[in-house]
Design a protein around this motif. Structure first.
Motif, mmCIF file in Angstrom:
data_model
loop_
_atom_site.group_PDB
_atom_site.id
_atom_site.type_symbol
_atom_site.label_atom_id
_atom_site.label_comp_id
_atom_site.label_asym_id
_atom_site.label_seq_id
_atom_site.Cartn_x
_atom_site.Cartn_y
_atom_site.Cartn_z
ATOM 1 N N GLU A 198 0.838 -1.194 0.000
ATOM 2 C CA GLU A 198 0.000 0.000 0.000
ATOM 3 C C GLU A 198 0.877 1.249 0.000
ATOM 4 O O GLU A 198 2.030 1.205 0.388
ATOM 5 N N LEU A 250 1.122 0.269 5.327
ATOM 6 C CA LEU A 250 0.345 0.168 6.553
ATOM 7 C C LEU A 250 1.170 -0.570 7.597
ATOM 8 O O LEU A 250 1.603 -1.697 7.366
ATOM 9 N N ASP A 292 0.763 -1.482 11.598
ATOM 10 C CA ASP A 292 -0.115 -1.442 12.771
ATOM 11 C C ASP A 292 0.433 -2.442 13.785
ATOM 12 O O ASP A 292 0.204 -3.630 13.647
ATOM 13 N N THR A 316 0.333 8.249 7.432
ATOM 14 C CA THR A 316 -1.027 7.724 7.350
ATOM 15 C C THR A 316 -1.633 8.071 6.009
ATOM 16 O O THR A 316 -1.354 9.126 5.433
ATOM 17 N N LYS A 317 -2.462 7.186 5.544
ATOM 18 C CA LYS A 317 -3.140 7.382 4.263
ATOM 19 C C LYS A 317 -4.388 8.220 4.493
ATOM 20 O O LYS A 317 -5.075 8.075 5.504
ATOM 21 N N GLU A 318 -4.693 9.112 3.543
ATOM 22 C CA GLU A 318 -5.907 9.902 3.636
ATOM 23 C C GLU A 318 -7.108 8.975 3.479
ATOM 24 O O GLU A 318 -7.072 8.051 2.668
ATOM 25 N N PRO A 319 -8.177 9.227 4.229
ATOM 26 C CA PRO A 319 -9.343 8.357 4.079
ATOM 27 C C PRO A 319 -9.949 8.495 2.695
ATOM 28 O O PRO A 319 -9.973 9.588 2.110
ATOM 29 N N LYS A 320 -10.426 7.377 2.183
ATOM 30 C CA LYS A 320 -10.996 7.344 0.849
ATOM 31 C C LYS A 320 -12.381 7.994 0.857
ATOM 32 O O LYS A 320 -13.174 7.761 1.771
ATOM 33 N N THR A 321 -12.675 8.838 -0.143
ATOM 34 C CA THR A 321 -14.000 9.431 -0.224
ATOM 35 C C THR A 321 -14.982 8.390 -0.737
ATOM 36 O O THR A 321 -14.657 7.591 -1.616
ATOM 37 N N SER A 322 -16.182 8.402 -0.189
ATOM 38 C CA SER A 322 -17.166 7.388 -0.558
ATOM 39 C C SER A 322 -17.689 7.652 -1.966
ATOM 40 O O SER A 322 -17.667 8.778 -2.474
#
Length: 155
Positions: free
Chosen positions: A44, A48, A50, A84-90
């Motif tokens: 990715e 990622l 964690d 951190t990855k930006e959150p994906k737009t729906s």
């Protein structure tokens, strides 16, 4: 018993992801683990990472030896250099933005697609239908006028 903190490979060919596990050094690479303390997805962008850092420090305190890769991952998490990855737009938000950019709301007021227009029939039947409509209008107009006169006479 020599305990190591190492990566357990999972995933498909050319699409690996790893779990950070605590296991006996004599077990095979993907064998049974004592405990799973994190995950690592290198494919990715950004990667990622964690890791439950409290459990990692506990096992390090108990004498577990991390591999080079796991030591590097723990160092990244400890120092806070984790990207951190930006959150994906729906997809719904993307659709609404596209509708707004196209010029307004959906006329039907539904979330579904608009109905398709029906294909136009051949030109000849249209001409005949228009001629029939004009003939009907001519015959209906005198009949309507006579009905109006009859209604006025009754009143």
């Amino acid at each position: 018993m020599a305990v190591k903190i190492r990566l357990k490979r999972m995933g498909k060919i050319r699409a690996p992801y790893y779990r950070v596990v605590v296991m006996d050094s004599r077990t095979k690479r993907d064998g049974r683990a004592i405990e799973e303390i994190g995950k690592y997805h290198p494919t990715e962008q950004p990667s990622l990472i964690d890791i439950d850092i409290e459990r990692a420090h506990y096992w390090l305190g108990q004498g577990a030896q991390p591999t080079e890769a796991v030591a590097a991952l723990i160092k990244i998490v400890d120092e806070g250099k984790l990207q951190t990855k930006e959150p994906k737009t729906s997809k719904k938000d993307l659709y609404e933005a596209a509708v707004a950019a196209a010029g307004g709301k959906n006329d039907a007021g539904t979330d579904g697609p608009t109905p398709r227009k029906k294909a136009a029939k051949k030109a000849e039947p249209k001409a005949e239908a228009k001629a029939d409509e004009k003939a009907d209008e001519k015959t209906e107009a005198p009949a309507e006028a006579a009905a109006d006169e009859a209604a006025k006479a009754e009143a």
